[in-house]
Design a protein around this motif. Structure first.
Motif, short mmCIF file in Angstrom:
data_model
loop_
_atom_site.label_atom_id
_atom_site.label_comp_id
_atom_site.label_asym_id
_atom_site.label_seq_id
_atom_site.Cartn_x
_atom_site.Cartn_y
_atom_site.Cartn_z
N ILE A 179 -1.51 7.47 7.35
CA ILE A 179 -0.43 6.59 6.90
C ILE A 179 0.86 7.19 7.42
N GLY A 180 1.70 6.34 8.00
CA GLY A 180 2.97 6.85 8.50
C GLY A 180 3.87 5.74 8.96
N TYR A 181 4.86 6.14 9.74
CA TYR A 181 5.89 5.21 10.22
C TYR A 181 6.51 4.50 9.01
N THR A 182 6.68 5.26 7.94
CA THR A 182 7.15 4.71 6.67
C THR A 182 8.65 4.95 6.50
N PHE A 183 9.33 3.94 6.06
CA PHE A 183 10.69 4.16 5.59
C PHE A 183 10.97 3.20 4.44
N LEU A 184 11.87 3.63 3.58
CA LEU A 184 12.33 2.81 2.45
C LEU A 184 13.85 2.86 2.40
N VAL A 185 14.46 1.81 1.88
CA VAL A 185 15.90 1.82 1.66
C VAL A 185 16.22 2.95 0.69
N ARG A 186 17.43 3.50 0.81
CA ARG A 186 17.80 4.65 -0.02
C ARG A 186 17.78 4.34 -1.51
N ALA A 187 18.03 3.11 -1.89
CA ALA A 187 17.99 2.75 -3.31
C ALA A 187 16.60 2.97 -3.91
N LYS A 188 15.58 3.07 -3.05
CA LYS A 188 14.20 3.27 -3.52
C LYS A 188 13.74 4.73 -3.37
N TRP A 189 14.65 5.61 -2.95
CA TRP A 189 14.30 7.03 -2.81
C TRP A 189 14.30 7.70 -4.17
N GLY A 190 13.49 8.76 -4.26
CA GLY A 190 13.55 9.64 -5.41
C GLY A 190 12.98 9.09 -6.70
N GLY A 191 12.41 7.93 -6.66
CA GLY A 191 11.84 7.35 -7.87
C GLY A 191 10.36 7.08 -7.72
N GLU A 192 9.92 6.03 -8.33
CA GLU A 192 8.50 5.69 -8.33
C GLU A 192 8.08 4.83 -7.15
N THR A 193 9.04 4.34 -6.37
CA THR A 193 8.70 3.41 -5.29
C THR A 193 7.79 4.04 -4.25
N ASN A 194 8.11 5.24 -3.77
CA ASN A 194 7.26 5.89 -2.76
C ASN A 194 5.87 6.14 -3.33
N ARG A 195 5.80 6.55 -4.59
CA ARG A 195 4.49 6.80 -5.20
C ARG A 195 3.69 5.50 -5.27
N GLU A 196 4.33 4.40 -5.67
CA GLU A 196 3.62 3.13 -5.74
C GLU A 196 3.17 2.67 -4.36
N LEU A 197 4.05 2.80 -3.37
CA LEU A 197 3.70 2.44 -1.99
C LEU A 197 2.49 3.24 -1.52
N LYS A 198 2.56 4.55 -1.70
CA LYS A 198 1.45 5.40 -1.26
C LYS A 198 0.20 5.12 -2.09
N GLN A 199 0.36 4.86 -3.39
CA GLN A 199 -0.80 4.57 -4.23
C GLN A 199 -1.54 3.34 -3.71
N LEU A 200 -0.80 2.28 -3.42
CA LEU A 200 -1.42 1.06 -2.91
C LEU A 200 -2.15 1.33 -1.60
N MET A 201 -1.48 2.02 -0.68
CA MET A 201 -2.07 2.27 0.63
C MET A 201 -3.22 3.27 0.57
N LEU A 202 -3.06 4.33 -0.23
CA LEU A 202 -4.13 5.33 -0.33
C LEU A 202 -5.37 4.75 -0.98
N GLU A 203 -5.20 4.03 -2.07
CA GLU A 203 -6.38 3.48 -2.74
C GLU A 203 -7.13 2.50 -1.85
N HIS A 204 -6.38 1.77 -1.02
CA HIS A 204 -7.04 0.88 -0.05
C HIS A 204 -7.79 1.72 0.99
N ALA A 205 -7.15 2.77 1.50
CA ALA A 205 -7.78 3.61 2.53
C ALA A 205 -8.99 4.36 1.99
N PHE A 206 -8.92 4.81 0.73
CA PHE A 206 -10.03 5.56 0.15
C PHE A 206 -11.28 4.70 -0.07
N LYS A 207 -11.18 3.40 0.09
CA LYS A 207 -12.38 2.55 0.04
C LYS A 207 -13.26 2.79 1.26
N ALA A 208 -12.65 3.28 2.37
CA ALA A 208 -13.40 3.47 3.61
C ALA A 208 -13.39 4.92 4.10
#
Length: 183
Positions: A94-123
């Protein structure tokens, strides 16, 4: 790559991820046009329209990039991609990721990674992240979700090879890093 959908629609409590389309350019450029987003990044000029146009076209052409939409506002707040690591051809990253600064430092990156990781961990049992040595913010974010630095390598992830800090996260490491498992 295995039979794996690199452009699923994934929904969380605050984010919706969907395949990147040509029509997303203006919204994504608006999100990416803040120079401070790219300040610690090797492509520190990516906030400039001509540079971003090239980047956007490359990400769109992969057919593996997701637009990150804020559910409340409906605005594009970033993007992220699945890709095959050049040194581990039977794996997923997973990469080439960026988020607007208003979404830094909070739960947004964790939620983004959670969605992508849980999808990837299916395979896949392990998901990789490749981060520029100078990108300390992203390295800290990777470790915050449980990823472990495995090695450094010179990889061709774009037009020219560059040194990367290579992190890995197993399904088990991810499961034990979840807040409900840390009591």
């Amino acid at each position: 790559m295995r039979d794996f959908d690199c452009q699923p629609v994934l929904c969380g409590s605050t984010l919706r991820l969907r395949p990147l389309t040509e029509n997303d350019f203006e919204g994504l450029f608006l999100a990416a046009s803040d120079p401070q987003i790219w300040a610690g990044h090797p492509a520190s000029d990516r906030h400039e329209r001509p540079v971003f146009e090239t980047y956007f076209a490359a990400r769109l052409a992969t057919g593996k990039t997701l637009a990150v939409i804020d559910i409340d506002s409906g605005l594009i707040v970033g993007m992220s991609s699945y890709y095959t690591p050049p040194d581990l051809p039977d794996s997923i990253a997973i990469g080439y990721t960026f988020l607007v600064r208003a979404k830094w430092g909070g739960e947004t990156n964790r939620e983004l990674k959670q969605l992508m990781l849980e999808h990837a961990f299916k395979a896949y049992d392990t998901v990789y992240l490749h981060i520029a040595p100078s990108n300390i913010r992203s390295q800290k974010a990777a470790m915050k979700i449980g990823a472990v630095h495995l090695y450094d390598a010179e990889l061709k992830l774009s037009t020219t090879p560059a040194w990367c800090k290579c992190y890995g996260l197993t399904r088990e490491q991810w499961a034990t890093s979840q807040p409900e498992n840390q009591r």
